[in-house]
Enzyme design. Structure first.
Site, PDB file in Angstrom:
ATOM      1  N   ASP A   1      36.608  25.498  37.393  1.00 45.55           N
ATOM      2  CA  ASP A   1      37.890  26.185  37.446  1.00 45.55           C
ATOM      3  C   ASP A   1      38.750  25.534  36.374  1.00 45.55           C
ATOM      4  O   ASP A   1      39.257  24.425  36.562  1.00 45.55           O
ATOM      5  CB  ASP A   1      38.495  26.013  38.848  1.00 45.55           C
ATOM      6  CG  ASP A   1      39.926  26.543  38.938  1.00 45.55           C
ATOM      7  OD1 ASP A   1      40.428  27.105  37.940  1.00 45.55           O
ATOM      8  OD2 ASP A   1      40.539  26.385  40.014  1.00 45.55           O
TER       9      ASP A   1
ATOM     10  N   ASP B   1      46.894  34.721  44.150  1.00 46.50           N
ATOM     11  CA  ASP B   1      46.653  33.445  43.471  1.00 46.50           C
ATOM     12  C   ASP B   1      47.895  33.014  42.707  1.00 46.50           C
ATOM     13  O   ASP B   1      48.220  33.570  41.661  1.00 46.50           O
ATOM     14  CB  ASP B   1      45.448  33.591  42.527  1.00 46.50           C
ATOM     15  CG  ASP B   1      45.136  32.300  41.753  1.00 46.50           C
ATOM     16  OD1 ASP B   1      45.955  31.349  41.800  1.00 46.50           O
ATOM     17  OD2 ASP B   1      44.083  32.245  41.102  1.00 46.50           O
TER      18      ASP B   1
ATOM     19  N   GLU C   1      39.030  34.574  38.419  1.00 46.15           N
ATOM     20  CA  GLU C   1      39.379  33.617  39.470  1.00 46.15           C
ATOM     21  C   GLU C   1      39.476  34.251  40.858  1.00 46.15           C
ATOM     22  O   GLU C   1      38.904  33.726  41.816  1.00 46.15           O
ATOM     23  CB  GLU C   1      40.684  32.899  39.100  1.00 46.15           C
ATOM     24  CG  GLU C   1      40.474  31.941  37.926  1.00 46.15           C
ATOM     25  CD  GLU C   1      41.764  31.579  37.205  1.00 46.15           C
ATOM     26  OE1 GLU C   1      42.847  31.940  37.703  1.00 46.15           O
ATOM     27  OE2 GLU C   1      41.678  30.944  36.139  1.00 46.15           O
TER      28      GLU C   1
HETATM   29 MG    MG Z   1      44.192  28.350  39.535  1.00 48.26          MG
END
Ligand code: MG
Ligand code: ADP
Length: 621
Positions: free
Chosen positions: A25, A208, A186
């Site tokens: 990530d 998010d 993501e």
């Molecule tokens: Mg993030």
């Protein structure tokens, strides 16, 4: 992003030993690396037991490079050489930067026409280089933990990233010596982390809110496969903006001027962030900056950040509208990103959707978990047990038609599963076999596309050209399996073929094929028009010759000769003419010239059909 890959039938993925792949990530604020061990995903820690690597790189005057927490400690004392937020600049141009740049306390190198570079004591540094340092640190962490070299990684990107930003992310990985198995959005990674792909169906909203970006994605799950219905958000809204609002408030309380130097602004931001994070667990917190001291309460924080939360909810509303989904039909809300720890965010989001958001997994790790799970599948360790995440068709799927042209049946970027049908017909009188050539690509000519499969439909009942109706169906199912079937509508004869998914077509090849299609678009259009006219010319010449052979007696000899000559001229022209307009004119002229002959043949056919029958018989028919 494109995930479906198809190779020639029979070409199956290579058997392999266990390989090591991780999920990364690459965040604006923090980055993490995770991998799958004995079936479950775990985040890897550094020597000090920390999972999160602050996405910060310090370039020292002595030529040193520090990455992570060590670097962020230097943010206050050496702001210009301590680079954070590089992700915001990845793949961006100077024009994009001006709006962001004003808020980023760095010197930028403006000479380069492309991506802006940070001016540091070690020279100009591009956002790609900064990101590569972060990626390298994480891959080294993983290699140390595993004791082996990595075979590849899945790296996540915000759903908002455009092609240039995605490419820049890949370049950073390459620079860091990492093989990118795939870039994964993501929010999609988060849904995978929650194992939501195991449910039968449902609508999932992934909210998010990180440090620098806000993404809302509406995913639909069918038969364990995600479809992205809509994405939205704001690529310049996140917890950093909360920090800024708090820093401004502190500055106000301190009675500071609006114009403050970068170092002081840094210090305010660091204090603001610490205060914000401590308010997640307590009602009120003490702030110390220089010789100023004050209290920040949750109530005051709410006043400062409420407008930004509202902004995210408006984006949620838009995304739901784009997805044509009622708020009531959302089954799951997944919270991702450190900023969703702020209690007010969770409260507002849950209120908005009318149900409690999912928080079972750590919002910081959830994206890395999903990336790791996907990496495990992509590297091939799951041997088909797990599904590849399929979202869209990367390249159009089509069929070869007369003249070597491609007719697209399923267009690029169509979400799967999908099934599309189209009808075709025979080209020749009495044609009993039709060759089906399955192609993949964006170009106009079959020869420029990738051949996936060929098969034949046999036993079509003989009919005049254009008489048979053949329905060709392309179906890509949830597992990414393409099957093509062809069926003659009247006789119902049918034939089909299946094309297995594999790892045959790399993302580079896909990109190259797309690039080719863009750069050749104009040539391709002209080539297509010419081929179309050539097919027309062939058809007309063939039909007319056959008709003359059969029914020449209906015409005066001179008329017949005239037509034969015109046919010969057309065939001659078709052989060398490269201008489709000229050819089209000739085709038109000849069909017009032969109209009288066609009428005479029609009359004669009717007469011979009538011959030998009484009128009564005809009436009874
Ligand atoms: Mg993030
Ligand atoms: P990114 O994806 O942009 O790298 P993250 O998901 O790591 O961002 O989130 C970073 C943001 O989360 C920062 O703004 C940070 O201040 C915020 N954050 C982290 N922990 C907390 C907390 N306990 N309470 C509120 N905000 C937090």
């Amino acid at each position: 992003m494109a995930l479906l890959q198809i190779s020639e039938p029979g070409a199956s993925p290579q058997p392999h030993q266990r390989k090591q792949a991780v999920g990364i990530d690459l965040g604006t604020t923090n980055s993490l690396v995770a991998l799958v061990r004995s079936g479950s995903a775990e985040v890897l820690l550094d020597e000090d037991g920390r999972a999160m690597l602050p996405s910060v790189v310090h370039y020292g005057k002595d030529g040193s490079r520090l990455v992570g927490a060590l670097a962020s400690h230097l943010a206050v004392s050496d702001p210009l050489n301590t680079l954070s937020s590089a992700k915001r600049l990845l793949g961006r141009g100077m024009a994009d930067i001006h709006s962001l740049g004003a808020r980023l306390p760095y010197d930028f190198d403006h000479d380069d026409g492309g991506m802006p570079k940070f001016r540091t004591c070690q020279g100009a540094v591009s956002p790609i280089q900064v990101s590569a340092e972060i990626l390298r640190t994480l891959s080294e962490r993983a290699e140390k933990a595993l004791g082996v070299m990595l075979d590849g990684a899945v790296i996540t990107v915000p759903a908002y990233f455009d092609d240039a930003q995605r490419q820049a992310t890949k370049d950073a990985a390459t620079l860091a010596g990492i093989k990118v198995l795939r870039l994964l959005n993501e929010p999609t990674a988060a849904a995978i982390a929650y194992g939501l792909d195991r449910a039968d169906e449902g609508i999932i909203a992934v909210y998010d809110l990180g440090g620098g970006t806000f993404d809302i994605s509406v995913l639909k799950l069918t038969k364990g496969v995600f479809q992205v219905l809509a994405t939205g958000g704001d690529s310049a809204l996140g917890g950093d903006d909360f920090d800024r609002a708090i820093a401004d408030w502190i500055g106000e309380q301190m009675g500071l001027d609006l114009v403050i130097d970068p170092a002081q602004q840094r210090q305010l931001l660091v204090s603001a962030r610490a205060a914000k994070e401590s308010l997640t667990t307590s009602e009120s917190t003490l702030i110390n900056v220089e010789d100023w001291q004050g209290q920040l309460t949750r109530e005051q924080l709410a006043l400062l950040i409420e407008p930004m939360i509202e902004q995210t909810l408006r984006a949620c509303k838009r995304a739901l509208r784009d997805a044509r989904v009622d708020i009531q039909s959302v089954n799951d809300i997944v919270l991702v990103g450190g900023s969703t720890r702020t209690p007010l965010v969770n409260t507002r989001v849950s209120e908005f959707f009318g149900r409690a958001a999912r928080v079972d997994l750590d919002p910081d790790s959830v994206v890395a978990f999903g990336a790791a799970l996907q990496a495990e599948v992509l590297i091939g360790n799951q041997s088909g047990k797990e599904r590849l995440l399929l979202d869209v068709i990367p390249l159009s799927l089509g069929i070869e038609t007369m003249g070597g042209l491609i007719e697209k049946i399923i267009h690029r970027n169509t979400t799967i599963p999908v099934s599309k049908a189209q009808e075709f017909t025979t080209f020749k009188n009495g044609q009993t076999v039709m060759a089906i050539h399955v192609l993949q690509g964006e170009r106009e000519l079959a020869g420029d596309c990738r051949s996936l499969a060929r098969f034949e439909l046999r036993d079509i009942p003989p009919m005049v050209a254009g008489g048979a109706k053949i329905r060709v169906t392309y179906q890509v199912d949830a597992d990414g399996l393409l099957s093509v079937s062809a069926r003659e509508v009247v006789s119902k004869v049918e034939s089909r073929i299946e094309v297995k998914p594999s790892y045959g077509l790399g993302e580079n090849e896909i990109t190259q094929m797309l690039k080719d299609s863009f750069s050749h678009a104009r040539d391709d259009m002209a080539a297509r028009a010419l081929r179309e006219q050539q097919v027309e010319a062939d058809r007309l010449a063939e039909d007319l010759s056959a008709a003359l052979d059969h029914d020449q007696h209906l015409l005066e000899l001179s008329e017949a000769q005239c037509l034969r000559m015109a046919v010969a001229e057309l065939v001659e022209l078709r052989g060398h003419c490269s201008d489709h307009n000229t050819l089209a004119q000739q085709v038109k002229a000849l069909s017009k010239a032969s109209e009288g002959f066609a009428a005479k043949r029609m009359d004669s056919n009717i007469k011979s059909a009538l011959a030998g029958h009484t009128l009564d018989e005809i009436d009874q028919d």
